[in-house]
Design a protein around this motif. Structure first.
Motif, short mmCIF file in Angstrom:
data_model
loop_
_atom_site.label_atom_id
_atom_site.label_comp_id
_atom_site.label_asym_id
_atom_site.label_seq_id
_atom_site.Cartn_x
_atom_site.Cartn_y
_atom_site.Cartn_z
N PRO A 34 0.83 -1.22 0.00
CA PRO A 34 0.00 0.00 0.00
C PRO A 34 0.86 1.26 0.00
O PRO A 34 1.96 1.26 0.54
N GLY A 35 0.33 2.32 -0.59
CA GLY A 35 1.03 3.61 -0.61
C GLY A 35 0.70 4.42 0.63
O GLY A 35 0.16 3.89 1.61
N ALA A 36 1.01 5.71 0.57
CA ALA A 36 0.81 6.58 1.73
C ALA A 36 -0.67 6.93 1.86
O ALA A 36 -1.33 7.24 0.88
N ARG A 37 -1.19 6.89 3.09
CA ARG A 37 -2.58 7.28 3.31
C ARG A 37 -2.61 8.77 3.65
O ARG A 37 -1.63 9.35 4.07
N ASP A 38 -3.76 9.40 3.43
CA ASP A 38 -3.86 10.79 3.83
C ASP A 38 -4.70 10.89 5.10
O ASP A 38 -5.13 9.88 5.66
N GLU A 39 -4.89 12.12 5.58
CA GLU A 39 -5.54 12.27 6.89
C GLU A 39 -7.06 12.21 6.82
O GLU A 39 -7.73 12.16 7.85
N MET A 40 -7.58 12.21 5.59
CA MET A 40 -9.03 12.18 5.46
C MET A 40 -9.52 10.76 5.19
O MET A 40 -9.85 10.03 6.11
N LEU A 41 -9.60 10.39 3.94
CA LEU A 41 -10.24 9.13 3.58
C LEU A 41 -9.32 8.18 2.83
O LEU A 41 -9.36 6.97 3.06
N TYR A 42 -8.49 8.70 1.94
CA TYR A 42 -7.74 7.82 1.05
C TYR A 42 -6.78 6.96 1.86
O TYR A 42 -5.98 7.45 2.64
N THR A 43 -6.90 5.62 1.68
CA THR A 43 -6.11 4.70 2.52
C THR A 43 -4.73 4.44 1.96
O THR A 43 -3.90 3.82 2.63
N GLY A 44 -4.48 4.86 0.72
CA GLY A 44 -3.18 4.58 0.11
C GLY A 44 -3.16 3.22 -0.58
O GLY A 44 -2.25 2.92 -1.34
N ASP A 45 -4.15 2.39 -0.31
CA ASP A 45 -4.23 1.07 -0.95
C ASP A 45 -5.26 1.18 -2.08
O ASP A 45 -6.45 1.30 -1.82
N PRO A 46 -4.80 1.14 -3.33
CA PRO A 46 -5.75 1.36 -4.42
C PRO A 46 -6.71 0.20 -4.62
O PRO A 46 -7.68 0.30 -5.39
N CYS A 47 -6.48 -0.95 -3.95
CA CYS A 47 -7.28 -2.14 -4.20
C CYS A 47 -8.50 -2.15 -3.27
O CYS A 47 -8.35 -2.11 -2.05
N PRO A 48 -9.70 -2.22 -3.83
CA PRO A 48 -10.89 -2.08 -2.99
C PRO A 48 -11.21 -3.31 -2.15
O PRO A 48 -11.92 -3.21 -1.16
N ASN A 49 -10.70 -4.48 -2.53
CA ASN A 49 -11.20 -5.68 -1.84
C ASN A 49 -10.10 -6.61 -1.34
O ASN A 49 -10.27 -7.80 -1.25
#
Lengths: 477, 502
Positions: free
Chosen positions: B359-374
């Protein structure tokens, strides 16, 4: 005109208001007396005196102080001193600050002690450079003399208390005279009123309990402490005791700022104090207490209306800053209303919808009427707009803009109708401009400097700017 | 639980409920502009006024409902002449200088100024004055275009930036009737807009267009793309990171035109990131999409009917069944597809893996940094998470490879040191992808659907399973992924005997 306690020193020739001069007149005795009491005792005395705020709303000062939290509340408290005197027609606080700054400072320090404030911030209107300089030098003198200090021994409290005062200069916005906008501005933010509640006594400057008082109000405190409640109530009326500073401007022979007892008939202010309407003309109407208090016609003045809170309230007006603007028979009321509307159009903070759009809209309509482009339905629209603006916004600026229009339509409706019917100003005034941003015109009506110039002349002090301001007084004579 | 009355009807509301929310719960949404439940109470637009009386001896009075709490015994009147008149007056003030360019405004049809003005029924203005004319196209950066005339100064955008994102990039400039929302001056010498201001930064700029109650802040990407009433909204979950924000996918003529967040109290509140919001371009692109299976014949991939392809695939899979068949699923698969794939792998006696990029870097709001939904969903089903490096190792002993689901090939290639995984593995491969993957080792290829074309469920990073609904049609003829795996399993079984289960 009875006993003076606000202007008694200022009136003496040569009085400069230095610490030495003020002390020689018995200055700072009230502070010493107050420090020997507990803060609650000081609050009780001011509450008993019946002193009402001189900033416009006329709220009982001592009662306001009791809203502050109990002494065991650990939060810091502040006193914010409102010296943002911007109400058109008003120039009383600057006289006190410039001519007797230690008197003002003493009132501030006593009040700060009474509410257990950590510090007092004096918010001075941006244009009042002389006031800022005078207050700053008074604070410096008092600090050097040990009157102002982080730790003053208060015998009444048996403890060391901070007595601190600072000045802060606004940028000349009218709205920053509203107490919550003043606090926002003091905090370095955009000067916009805060919605209430929470009220300043609970959530004020930097979120701490804060009391906001006007300069003239606080200047009443030292005499009350020194001479007592019974003495204070010998002046003025029972519900409105004391003297007030009355700025008289407009079409009178002797404009100026006068110390008068509350309850004095306005007719007497015009004729006896200010030398009557100038050029031998008849009176048309007045603004009784600064622009927001609206217009009252000659008939009400002749009816003997008194300058106090209740008498004016009964006429749909209010005492405001008790600054009378006099209009002689040659004045066009529509034009005067237009100038006021332009002022509020320029000065609204624009936060609330009604005020942001309404002030501009009033300005537009009245400008059209004055210029001869009025429509039949304009008066109905104006009244509807005023109704939509009153009592529905965060602060009272919207009301202040609507009241002059409402009262002018109530008392001078025929004049508006005459403008609309004849499609011109019946008094032959030149056309006015509507500025989208409500820029000021240099009409004397809200040029408070003009009045001050006259005051300085009254005191026999030459003012190089006097001529300049006089030139700005346009008059069709 | 204070008890209040709304227009005479007694209701009980939770503590600290505002009058506005109480009235909304009771079935009436009062006009409101500055108030937004996700941003907070301001109380400056003054349009949500109602009359209240009490509690106790407090007199009947007008008040703004958004800032008044429901105290015990409060009587609320929503439709008195005073309240109706006050609201109508505010709307008249708001409309006085509004340009009324609804026919060309992107917001028309979903504009709350339009809607509430219709409700109130104020058909004409009493204003005879000239309307204010201001700038119509102010650049706010890559995402947003600002129309000064349409702005009603509710300051939702300013407060969203400062309170929700804690990143104040917008402010109100000037004063009074001249108030205008504006960007900040550039101080660091970076990229500037016309006039020297800093363009908006950040991954949540799209939310500004959502919260704008009028058409002042519009998405550059959606401008003049469709009218609001033409859009067909499908509620779904975002498939572009493991947060799984709830969304409405809005389509017009079979293409995704806009994606907007849908309220979910625990996952995304009212917001979504721009990464997910603007990821639909690739999905709208039908170029090169497969609708029929491909089969390698004489060195090139040629189209083949489904019946023949399933038979061929069945033979292929059966002949390579067992431990040495590498089966990779994409973490973009739904849980239902995953379950079907798992069945297939069990039938073939192979281990089911899913591709797990770091996984990549997450931000402080919603984006988890992991582009894979499942990722979470497949792991819960029993798939083995496999990194690209592990995949390379496993490929050394493999007889054949199955790469199933959109992005599976890409995700394996991501960290493959310069060469494609399929080339390194160099064993025959069956690929399920949206477009043809023309590598020499690909023996056959089946079409896959994209996230907007399929229905099912994703399990988000916190383990909440959420429904995904198809909002656009699949390429004509294409078999959906889930049926594909079921059919492949049937074909394997029909091809003779099942592989020995382990």
């Amino acid at each position: 005109m009875g006993e003076l306690y606000l202007f008694n020193r200022i009136q003496k020739p040569g009085y400069r208001g230095t610490l030495a001069e003020y002390a020689a007149e018995g200055g700072y005795a009230a502070l010493r007396k107050a420090l020997a009491m507990t803060p609650e005792e000081v609050v009780a005395i001011v509450k008993d005196s019946g002193l009402r705020g001189r900033g416009g709303a006329g709220f009982p000062t001592g009662f306001k102080w009791t809203f502050m939290p109990k002494p065991n509340d650990p939060r810091a408290r502040y006193l914010a001193v409102n010296a943002d005197e911007s109400e058109p027609g008003t120039c009383k606080d600057r006289i006190l600050m410039e001519r007797d700054p230690h008197f003002v400072l003493e009132g501030i320090l006593i009040s700060a002690y009474a509410i257990r404030a950590k510090a007092a911030y004096i918010y001075i209107r941006g244009e009042y450079r002389a006031s800022k300089i005078a207050m700053d030098s008074a604070i410096a003198e008092a600090r050097a003399a040990g009157i102002i200090n982080e730790k003053i021994m208060a015998p009444g409290l048996g403890a060391e208390v901070p007595l601190l005062a600072y000045t802060h200069v606004g940028a000349g916005a009218y709205i920053c005279g509203e107490e919550t906008a003043l606090m926002e501005s003091l905090e370095g933010k955009r000067g916009q009123p805060r919605p209430k509640p929470p009220f300043p006594a609970n959530f004020g400057l930097w979120g701490m309990p804060t009391t906001v008082n006007n300069i003239e109000t606080l200047a009443n405190v030292p005499p009350i402490i020194t001479k007592g409640v019974a003495w204070y109530q010998t002046m003025g009326t029972k519900p409105s005791p004391g003297n007030f500073l009355c700025g008289v401007s407009g079409d009178v022979n002797k404009p100026g700022v006068y110390e008068l007892p509350l309850g004095i008939p306005i007719k007497s202010i015009i004729n006896d104090v200010a030398g009557g309407v100038w050029k031998g003309r008849a009176l048309k109407g007045i603004i009784p207490g600064g622009s927001s208090s609206g217009f009252l016609p000659k008939s009400i003045v002749d009816g003997g209306i008194a300058m106090d809170h209740d008498s004016l309230k009964n006429q749909g007006s209010f005492i405001g800053t008790a600054s009378v603007v006099v209009f002689d028979e040659t004045r066009c009321i529509v034009r005067a209303v237009k100038i006021l509307c332009q002022f509020y159009h320029h000065e609204t903070c624009g936060q609330c919808t009604q005020c942001r759009e309404g002030c501009a809209w009033l300005d537009q309509i009245i400008c059209r009427i004055e210029n001869g482009d009025g429509r039949e339905d304009d008066i109905t629209t104006l009244l509807a707009l005023c109704d939509g603006m009153r009592g529905k916004t965060i602060c009272a600026l919207s009301d202040a803009a609507a009241i002059p229009v409402q009262l002018a339509l109530q008392h001078f409706r025929a004049e508006f109708e005459e403008h609309i019917r004849s499609k011109r100003c019946p008094l032959g005034n030149p056309k006015m401009e509507f500025h989208t941003d409500g820029r000021h015109s240099h009409d004397h009506l809200h040029n408070t400097q003009t009045v001050h110039t006259d005051v300085l002349t009254l005191h026999g002090i030459e003012n190089p700017e006097a001529g300049r301001y006089r030139e700005t007084m346009r008059h069709p004579s | 639980m204070p008890k209040v009355t709304i227009d005479g009807r007694p209701v009980e509301v939770p503590d600290k409920t505002t009058v506005f929310e109480a009235v909304r719960t009771a079935g009436r949404t009062l006009p409101h502009y500055c108030y937004h439940p996700g941003i907070g109470i301001e109380g400056s637009c003054r349009v949500c006024q109602v009359e209240v009386a009490g509690p106790g001896k407090m007199p009947r009075r007008l008040t703004i409902s958004c800032r008044t709490n429901c105290d015990e015994g409060l009587e609320i009147f929503t439709s008195t002449p005073a309240a109706d008149g006050a609201r109508r007056m505010v709307l008249e003030f708001l409309l006085k200088n509004h340009p009324l360019d609804c026919p060309i405004c992107d917001k028309a049809g979903e504009c709350t100024l339009q809607n509430f003005a219709f409700d109130v029924g104020q058909a004409r203005s009493r204003s005879h004055e000239e309307r204010r004319s201001l700038r119509k196209r102010v650049d706010f950066g890559d995402v947003i275009l600002f129309d000064e005339e349409r702005c009603i100064l509710c300051t939702r955008c300013v407060r969203f930036q400062s309170t929700v994102l804690n990143d104040p990039q917008l402010g109100v400039v000037n004063r009074g009737a001249d108030n205008i929302v504006g960007t900040m001056p550039s101080l660091d010498g970076g990229a500037t807009l016309e006039g020297g201001d800093t363009p908006l930064r950040g991954n949540y700029q799209g939310c500004l267009a959502d919260i704008c109650p009028v058409g002042a802040l519009t998405l550059k990407k959606f401008r003049f793309q469709a009218r609001a009433w033409q859009l067909k909204a499908t509620s779904s979950a975002c498939g572009f990171c493991s947060r799984g924000c709830n969304i409405n996918v809005e389509t017009f003529r079979g293409a995704v035109k806009r994606i907007r967040p849908r309220f979910h109290p625990k996952i995304n509140q009212y917001w979504m990131c721009d990464t997910g919001r603007f990821a639909y371009d690739d999905c709208n692109d039908r170029n090169g999409r497969l609708s029929l299976p491909l089969f390698r014949k004489d060195g090139s991939l040629i189209e083949m009917g489904y019946a023949a392809a399933f038979a061929e695939a069945g033979k292929f899979l059966k002949s390579n069944a067992g431990d040495n068949l590498l089966m990779f699923a994409s973490p973009f698969m739904t849980n239902e597809e995953g379950a079907a794939f798992l069945e297939l792998s069990k039938t073939l006696g192979a281990k089911a893996r899913f591709v797990a990029p770091p996984p990549g870097a997450r931000d402080e709001m919603l984006y988890t940094g992991d582009p894979c939904p499942n990722r979470r969903g497949l792991a819960d089903l029993g798939f083995a998470a496999t990194t690209a490096a592990e995949a390379n190792d496993a490929a050394k002993t493999a007889k054949a490879v199955v790469l199933a689901g959109e992005f599976a090939v890409d995700l394996l290639n991501l960290t493959n040191e310069g060469s494609a995984f399929l080339d390194r593995a160099a064993v025959p491969a069956l690929v399920v992808e949206r477009r043809a993957v023309d590598r020499a080792s690909v023996a056959m290829s089946f079409p896959a659907l994209n996230t907007f074309e399929k229905s099912g469920s994703f399990t988000n990073i916190d383990g909440i399973a959420q429904r995904v609904k198809a909002s656009v049609a699949a390429p004509p003829g294409a078999v959906a992924d889930r049926q594909l795996y079921e059919k492949l399993r049937e074909s394997v079984l029909n091809a003779g005997h099942a592989a020995k289960p382990h």
